[in-house]
Motif scaffolding. Sequence first.
Motif: not given
Lengths: 288, 352
Positions: A5-15
């Motif tokens: 039920t939980r969505f994974r949150i992707f972090r935006p890349p640093k560059t």
Amino acid sequence: MEGNTRFRIFRPPKTNSATNEPIYIRFLLILIMFIFFILFLLMPLITVFYEAFKHGFSMYLNALKDPFACDAIILTLSIASISVPLNLIFGLATAWLITKFDFYGKSLLVTFLDLPFAVSPVIAGLLFVLLFSPTHGWFSDILRFFDIRLIFALPGMVIATTFVTLPFIARELIPAMQARGNQEEYAAITLGASGWKTFFNVTLPNVKGALFYGIVLCNARAMGEFGAVSVVSGNIKGKTSTIPLYIETLYMEYKTQAAFALSSLLTLLALFTLFIKKCIEFSYKKRI
Amino acid sequence: MSIQAYNVYKTFGSYKALKGVNLDIPEGKLVSLLGPSGSGKTTLLRILAGLEFPDENKNTQIIFHGEDVTYIPAGKRRIGFVFQHYALFRNMTVAENIAFGLSCKPKRERPSSEEIRYKVNQLIELVQLEGLNNRYPSELSGGQQQRVALARALAVNPRVLLLDEPFGALDAKVRKELRRWLRKFQEDIKITTVFVTHDQEEALELADVVIILNKGEIVQIGSPQEVYDSPASPFVIEFLGNVNKLKGGLNNIPNVIRNTGILYVRPHDVDIQLQVESETDYVLPAIVRHIFSAGNYGRVALESLPQREPFEAEISRNRLRDLDLKPGLKVFVVFRHVRLFENDSVYREIKI
């Protein structure tokens, strides 16, 4: 339960860019670029002006005031003032023909248009000597009969220069005209415009930037032409010696400062040409 | 002004773009040339304009108001042409664009610059572009450019207005507004107008007369209602809006004589019933496959029984709610209006 039920949150890349390279690669590439730029472009440019002004401004002026130098300047200007308009007419006609009409042999014409680029200027010069030489040329009988002197004289130099610079204006105009398409011309026709009116009011204003740049480029090349003109002119000092030819003569006579003084004129012309190009690009950007 | 064209053929290399077109456009009408891409509609329009010429043929004739103009070039036909992408002169302002046609006139016919300015202002008002006289085309929106193109075409007092896909490059909302505006505009100035479109909705909504082309031939001419309600061929019925095509013909339907043709029925002519309500012959058992309940209508995808041919029904949303359909449910459908085609012609038409 969890995980489904939980969505994974992707972090935006640093560059912030997908094409970012590591810092040392960027540094290396920039360094190589700078070395080439300084060695091959900037240094020669500085050398020309340094050598030209090495013995002071008055010596510089003296080099330009030398009668042979004046003759060379006048000759170069006259050749350019004849061959550039000739190429203007040729370039406009060719570009108009190639972009607005369909006919057999069109691709052949486009290919042959590049011939002056492909042929070495020296060979082009030789070719005209073989054709128009008063003693052993193909047309020597006719030329002698009418007492016309082409080779080792102004007309031959104009012909050689025109040949070498032939593609410049057409090559600038063709892509510009192709990009514009024929729709505006059709619109002008439905409104009752004549061919000339369409050409001058619709076609030409749309490509005036490319046309102007073509002219400037053609002029720079015409004034700087060495190989072909050297062969057809015979390089007679004060008579058939253009600026580039006279620079060579001076250099051979160890008059380095005078040679560089004249060179600076051609270099200024080149810089002016680039400046014009930038101006045109800028005004385009503003319009679109 | 009326337009007639007889026996118009046009070939490009070996490609036959037009294969003998005949048409008669009465004065003051708004006419649409409708067809899929490659049907020859734009070629026909360009031939009417004089931008292309028909193949040499002694029977070919294009007549404007009784005058033979077959081989007269565009500039001398007194037409107004609006191009698909407007083809505005990019180096000229709005006012200069509109004035161009007037300044092209030979010296003795050319109005003075004062008259031209007056006329240009009048036209700018007509197409509702006040205040934009000195803008360049690149500074205008698509809809504004379209109206400049129209004003430019009208400046030379054309006898006929020809428009090539006039709304093709505009977004849906602007297209609708401009369509309505053009309709009213044409009614006001009553100029014979021909426009090309591939959008059947546009043609049906806008035109007085719809001319439908396919593969270089005219397949039907008529008012929007005529072509929609009495399509002359399977092509027309398929081209004008959604239609269900049941290959089994009427033998899909029990109690009807066996047939070999193809049955066409529009989704809005299909009704769904849970039980057979009345004793009509045209009831077909079917199974519900999918329900699309968003939009103006409820759409239901069905499969006929026992042939299992897919088709669609369009019913009101109230009706959809009342029926309370579920996928897999067995229902009965009633075809209110069916058309049976055999060998490209209407074989039988049944209305209930």
